[in-house]
Write a protein that holds these residues in place. Structure first.
Motif, PDB file in Angstrom:
ATOM      1  N   SER A  14      16.263  74.695  10.388  1.00  0.00           N
ATOM      2  CA  SER A  14      16.290  73.819  11.565  1.00  0.00           C
ATOM      3  C   SER A  14      17.679  73.862  12.188  1.00  0.00           C
ATOM      4  N   ASP A  95      10.336  76.666  18.688  1.00  0.00           N
ATOM      5  CA  ASP A  95      10.501  75.252  18.334  1.00  0.00           C
ATOM      6  C   ASP A  95      11.951  74.889  17.993  1.00  0.00           C
ATOM      7  N   ARG A  97      13.836  76.285  15.688  1.00  0.00           N
ATOM      8  CA  ARG A  97      14.225  76.719  14.351  1.00  0.00           C
ATOM      9  C   ARG A  97      14.551  78.210  14.361  1.00  0.00           C
ATOM     10  N   GLU A 133      21.827  73.659   7.863  1.00  0.00           N
ATOM     11  CA  GLU A 133      21.264  72.432   8.435  1.00  0.00           C
ATOM     12  C   GLU A 133      22.189  71.231   8.326  1.00  0.00           C
TER      13      GLU A 133
END
Length: 142
Positions: A14, A95, A97, A133
Motif C-alpha cells: 500500500s 488502486d 498499491r 508501508e
C-alpha cells in the motif's frame, strides 16, 4: 550457473512504486528491510554487499535497474547461490498499491539451499512491505 529452477513471491504494498523502488535500490532502503549491514551504491554494474550476523555474506551485482524491473546477479554466497539472479518486477496498480514480484532463478535443482532461500525470500518480502508501508526500519536479519 544456468539452471531451470526459480522460486517466486508476490506481494502487494500500500504505497506508490517510487517508495518501493527506493527500498530496493538504495543502501538506506535495503537497511530498512533486509539487513543493517549493507554497502554499495546500487549503480548498474556495481555490487551490493549484504552481511548478516552468523550467516554467509552475499554480493549481488546490479545488472538491470529501470522503473519496472531490477535485476541482481549473485557473485558471492553459499552453496549454489553464485550465478543465480533475483529479479524484482514493480507494477503500479489502479488502486494506488504496488505489486512486487521477486523471482530468484538459475538454481540447478529445487532442493537444499533452494528450499531454504524460498523461506528466506518470503520473510524478506514481508519485511519489505512493512518497511515501505510504515517507514519503520526493521530488517529481517541483523
Amino acid at each position: 550457473m544456468a539452471g531451470g529452477h526459480s522460486l517466486k513471491h508476490e506481494i502487494f504494498i500500500s504505497a506508490d512504486a517510487s517508495k518501493v523502488r527506493t527500498a530496493l535500490s538504495t543502501s538506506e532502503g535495503l537497511r530498512g528491510w533486509n539487513t543493517p549491514h549493507v554497502s554499495g551504491k546500487g549503480e548498474l554494474g556495481t555490487e551490493w554487499a549484504l552481511k548478516y550476523t552468523d550467516r554467509p555474506e552475499f554480493l549481488w551485482r546490479v545488472d538491470l535497474d529501470n522503473p519496472e524491473e531490477i535485476l541482481w546477479t549473485c557473485t558471492k554466497g553459499p552453496g549454489d547461490a553464485v550465478g543465480t539472479t533475483a529479479k524484482f518486477t514493480i507494477t503500479s496498480l489502479d488502486d494506488g498499491r504496488t505489486r512486487v514480484r521477486v523471482a530468484h532463478g538459475g538454481w540447478p535443482h529445487d532442493e537444499v539451499n533452494f528450499v531454504k532461500c524460498n523461506t528466506i525470500w518470503g520473510a524478506l518480502m514481508d519485511h519489505l512491505r512493512e518497511y515501505v508501508e510504515t517507514g519503520v526500519s526493521e530488517p529481517a536479519f541483523s
